[in-house]
Design a protein around this motif. Structure first.
Motif, PDB file in Angstrom:
ATOM      1  N   MET A   1       0.847  -1.200   0.000  1.00 42.81           N
ATOM      2  CA  MET A   1       0.000   0.000   0.000  1.00 42.81           C
ATOM      3  C   MET A   1       0.883   1.251   0.000  1.00 42.81           C
ATOM      4  O   MET A   1       1.892   1.289   0.705  1.00 42.81           O
TER       5      MET A   1
ATOM      6  N   LYS B   1       1.328   2.382  -6.946  1.00 40.22           N
ATOM      7  CA  LYS B   1       0.931   1.540  -8.093  1.00 40.22           C
ATOM      8  C   LYS B   1      -0.062   2.251  -9.020  1.00 40.22           C
ATOM      9  O   LYS B   1       0.107   2.259 -10.240  1.00 40.22           O
TER      10      LYS B   1
ATOM     11  N   ASP C   1      -8.715  -2.494  -7.074  1.00 39.20           N
ATOM     12  CA  ASP C   1      -9.519  -2.031  -5.932  1.00 39.20           C
ATOM     13  C   ASP C   1     -10.761  -1.267  -6.414  1.00 39.20           C
ATOM     14  O   ASP C   1     -11.862  -1.460  -5.889  1.00 39.20           O
TER      15      ASP C   1
ATOM     16  N   THR D   1      -2.787  -3.529  -8.936  1.00 40.31           N
ATOM     17  CA  THR D   1      -3.355  -4.497  -7.989  1.00 40.31           C
ATOM     18  C   THR D   1      -3.433  -3.919  -6.584  1.00 40.31           C
ATOM     19  O   THR D   1      -2.837  -2.881  -6.299  1.00 40.31           O
ATOM     20  N   GLY D   2      -4.121  -4.613  -5.685  1.00 36.08           N
ATOM     21  CA  GLY D   2      -4.121  -4.248  -4.266  1.00 36.08           C
ATOM     22  C   GLY D   2      -2.876  -4.857  -3.615  1.00 36.08           C
ATOM     23  O   GLY D   2      -2.356  -5.880  -4.085  1.00 36.08           O
TER      24      GLY D   2
END
Ligand code: S3P
Length: 170
Positions: A10, A14, A33, A77-78
């Protein structure tokens, strides 16, 4: 055409880097997300609160399978995507997977005022240090990595990824 898949903890940037690559290349950006939130009709914090993390991981896993079957997209992506090694294996089959790495200080700097990440609720610094440590080996195991710690701008990072991607496509 292969996908470009952006992985990382996080706050490593990204989505921001993905947006820049999209602007430069004209490839569409798919943010996992955002897709999950849109389909669920509620924010991630609410999905975690109502259905729990395991349910979120299931939605994430299904979306990986769906997106790994596409081509020519930038996929942001997450941060928890690495928790299931099948996710990375699937994305590797059809895309260039690049992991953005950052130290705890850089991450904390970027998410200090964020309230949308349920796993960082409470003592943010402690949560970041703990989660980073527990996932370190998973992020490190990805073949292509860029350390963005302390980088003031995402522009060079986006360019590095385009350079990495371009020689092998179409
Ligand atoms: C998570 C990261 C988040 C989001 C969810 C869980 C994680 O995405 O998927 O809150 O487990 O690291 P970002 O990496 O985009 O913040």
């Amino acid at each position: 055409m292969r996908n470009i898949v952006l992985v990382g903890f996080m706050g490593t940037g990204k989505t921001t880097v993905g947006r820049l690559i999209a602007e430069k290349t004209g490839m569409p950006l798919l943010d996992m997300d955002s897709i999950i939130v849109e389909r669920a009709g509620k924010p991630i914090t609410q999905i975690f609160a109502d259905e729990g993390e395991a349910y979120f991981r299931k939605l994430e896993r299904e979306l990986v399978q769906e997106l790994a079957a596409t081509e020519g997209n930038i996929i942001s992506t997450g941060g928890g995507i690495v928790l299931n090694p099948d996710n990375i294996a699937d994305f590797e089959k059809t895309g260039l997977v690049v992991c953005l790495l950052a130290d705890a200080e850089t991450v904390l700097d970027r998410v200090r005022h964020d309230t949308t990440r349920p796993l960082l609720a409470g003592d943010k610094e402690a949560k970041i240090v703990e989660l980073l440590e527990s996932r370190k080996a998973l992020y490190e195991s990805i073949a292509h990595k860029i350390d963005v710690s302390g980088r003031p701008s995402p522009v060079p990072t986006a360019q590095e990824i385009i350079d990495l991607y371009a020689p092998n496509n179409p």
